[in-house]
Design a protein around this motif. Sequence first.
Motif, short mmCIF file in Angstrom:
data_model
loop_
_atom_site.label_atom_id
_atom_site.label_comp_id
_atom_site.label_asym_id
_atom_site.label_seq_id
_atom_site.Cartn_x
_atom_site.Cartn_y
_atom_site.Cartn_z
N VAL A 33 0.85 -1.19 0.00
CA VAL A 33 0.00 0.00 0.00
C VAL A 33 0.88 1.24 0.00
CG1 VAL A 33 -1.53 1.38 1.48
CG2 VAL A 33 -2.06 -1.02 1.03
N GLU A 34 0.57 2.16 -0.90
CA GLU A 34 1.25 3.46 -0.87
C GLU A 34 0.36 4.44 -0.14
OE1 GLU A 34 3.65 4.86 -4.25
OE2 GLU A 34 2.33 6.62 -4.26
N LEU A 35 0.85 4.94 0.99
CA LEU A 35 0.08 5.89 1.78
C LEU A 35 0.03 7.25 1.07
CD1 LEU A 35 1.43 5.20 5.39
CD2 LEU A 35 -0.62 4.27 4.28
N ASP A 36 -0.94 8.07 1.45
CA ASP A 36 -1.03 9.43 0.90
C ASP A 36 0.24 10.22 1.17
OD1 ASP A 36 -3.54 8.77 0.06
OD2 ASP A 36 -4.62 10.06 1.47
N GLU A 37 0.99 9.84 2.21
CA GLU A 37 2.25 10.52 2.53
C GLU A 37 3.38 10.10 1.59
OE1 GLU A 37 0.27 9.04 4.72
OE2 GLU A 37 -0.33 10.62 6.12
N GLY A 38 3.15 9.10 0.73
CA GLY A 38 4.13 8.73 -0.28
C GLY A 38 4.98 7.52 0.05
N VAL A 39 4.85 6.97 1.25
CA VAL A 39 5.63 5.79 1.61
C VAL A 39 4.82 4.53 1.35
CG1 VAL A 39 7.02 7.00 3.32
CG2 VAL A 39 4.91 5.86 4.03
N ARG A 40 5.52 3.42 1.14
CA ARG A 40 4.86 2.15 0.85
C ARG A 40 5.12 1.16 1.98
NH1 ARG A 40 7.30 2.15 -5.21
NH2 ARG A 40 5.99 3.84 -6.00
N MET A 41 4.10 0.38 2.29
CA MET A 41 4.28 -0.66 3.31
C MET A 41 3.61 -1.96 2.87
SD MET A 41 1.86 0.63 6.49
CE MET A 41 2.93 2.03 6.80
N MET A 42 4.25 -3.07 3.25
CA MET A 42 3.65 -4.37 2.97
C MET A 42 2.63 -4.66 4.05
SD MET A 42 5.45 -8.00 2.14
CE MET A 42 6.13 -7.37 0.62
N THR A 43 1.48 -5.17 3.64
CA THR A 43 0.38 -5.34 4.57
C THR A 43 -0.58 -6.38 4.01
OG1 THR A 43 -1.42 -4.14 5.69
CG2 THR A 43 -0.87 -3.41 3.47
N ARG A 44 -1.72 -6.48 4.64
CA ARG A 44 -2.78 -7.33 4.10
C ARG A 44 -4.00 -6.47 3.81
NH1 ARG A 44 -3.50 -13.12 6.99
NH2 ARG A 44 -1.30 -13.68 7.19
N ILE A 45 -4.76 -6.90 2.78
CA ILE A 45 -6.04 -6.27 2.48
C ILE A 45 -7.13 -7.24 2.91
CG2 ILE A 45 -7.48 -5.20 0.71
CD1 ILE A 45 -4.74 -3.86 0.96
N VAL A 46 -8.09 -6.76 3.68
CA VAL A 46 -9.20 -7.61 4.11
C VAL A 46 -10.49 -7.09 3.48
CG1 VAL A 46 -8.08 -8.38 6.22
CG2 VAL A 46 -9.47 -6.32 6.27
N GLY A 47 -11.47 -7.96 3.36
CA GLY A 47 -12.73 -7.58 2.75
C GLY A 47 -12.92 -8.29 1.41
N ASP A 48 -13.74 -7.71 0.57
CA ASP A 48 -14.15 -8.33 -0.70
C ASP A 48 -12.97 -8.43 -1.66
OD1 ASP A 48 -15.37 -9.18 -2.99
OD2 ASP A 48 -16.45 -7.30 -3.35
N ARG A 49 -12.49 -9.66 -1.87
CA ARG A 49 -11.32 -9.84 -2.74
C ARG A 49 -11.62 -9.50 -4.19
NH1 ARG A 49 -9.62 -15.07 -3.20
NH2 ARG A 49 -11.27 -15.89 -1.88
N GLU A 50 -12.88 -9.68 -4.61
CA GLU A 50 -13.24 -9.41 -6.00
C GLU A 50 -13.08 -7.93 -6.35
OE1 GLU A 50 -13.90 -11.88 -8.16
OE2 GLU A 50 -13.41 -13.16 -6.45
N ALA A 51 -13.16 -7.07 -5.36
CA ALA A 51 -13.10 -5.62 -5.62
C ALA A 51 -11.67 -5.08 -5.56
CB ALA A 51 -13.97 -4.89 -4.60
N ILE A 52 -10.73 -5.92 -5.20
CA ILE A 52 -9.35 -5.45 -5.06
C ILE A 52 -8.71 -5.28 -6.42
CG2 ILE A 52 -7.06 -6.10 -4.20
CD1 ILE A 52 -8.50 -7.48 -1.84
N LYS A 53 -8.16 -4.10 -6.65
CA LYS A 53 -7.43 -3.81 -7.88
C LYS A 53 -6.28 -2.87 -7.54
CE LYS A 53 -11.41 -3.64 -11.07
NZ LYS A 53 -12.57 -3.14 -10.35
N ILE A 54 -5.29 -2.88 -8.40
CA ILE A 54 -4.22 -1.90 -8.24
C ILE A 54 -4.81 -0.50 -8.38
CG2 ILE A 54 -2.15 -0.95 -9.36
CD1 ILE A 54 -1.32 -3.87 -9.88
N GLY A 55 -4.45 0.39 -7.47
CA GLY A 55 -4.89 1.77 -7.54
C GLY A 55 -6.11 2.11 -6.72
N VAL A 56 -6.85 1.10 -6.22
CA VAL A 56 -8.06 1.44 -5.47
C VAL A 56 -7.69 2.02 -4.11
CG1 VAL A 56 -9.50 -0.27 -6.65
CG2 VAL A 56 -8.38 -0.85 -4.49
#
Length: 132
Positions: free
Chosen positions: A88-111
């Motif tokens: 995930v790239e935060l609004d502050e410009g840094v990136r962190m490795m993490t997990r995304i939870v919730g509807d997997r079908e809606a996950i796309k790069i850039g959301v």
Amino acid sequence: MSSQIPRPLMDSDSQPFWEGLKRQELMIQRCDECHQHIFYPRVLCPHCFSDKVAWTQATGRGHIYSYTVVHRAFGPFSDQVPYVVAIVELDEGVRMMTRIVGDREAIKIGVPVEVIYEKVDDELLLPYFILR
Ligand SMILES: [Zn+2]
């Protein structure tokens, strides 16, 4: 099962990050010289090599930079599949490795995503993200 999950290393450089999570605050660093944000935690700014780095609370908002869905895992995470590992790239410009939870079908790069605090056990919260 969760007691067998590897524990993060909480050293003196990263301690404010882990303490922040216990307050449900996502703490990152910012350089007082060049004003850029920094993550992961460190003692020198990676942009200008200043040692004048300070902690600040991130907005917890950002977007998915990249991700993958883990369908097969081994060891302590094998009972958690399928799960989404993302950068995930935060609004502050840094990136962190993490997990995304919730509807997997809606996950796309850039959301757009925002942080949630996943309770692993009484000692540990981890910053995961959900779509917003
Ligand atoms: Zn700097």
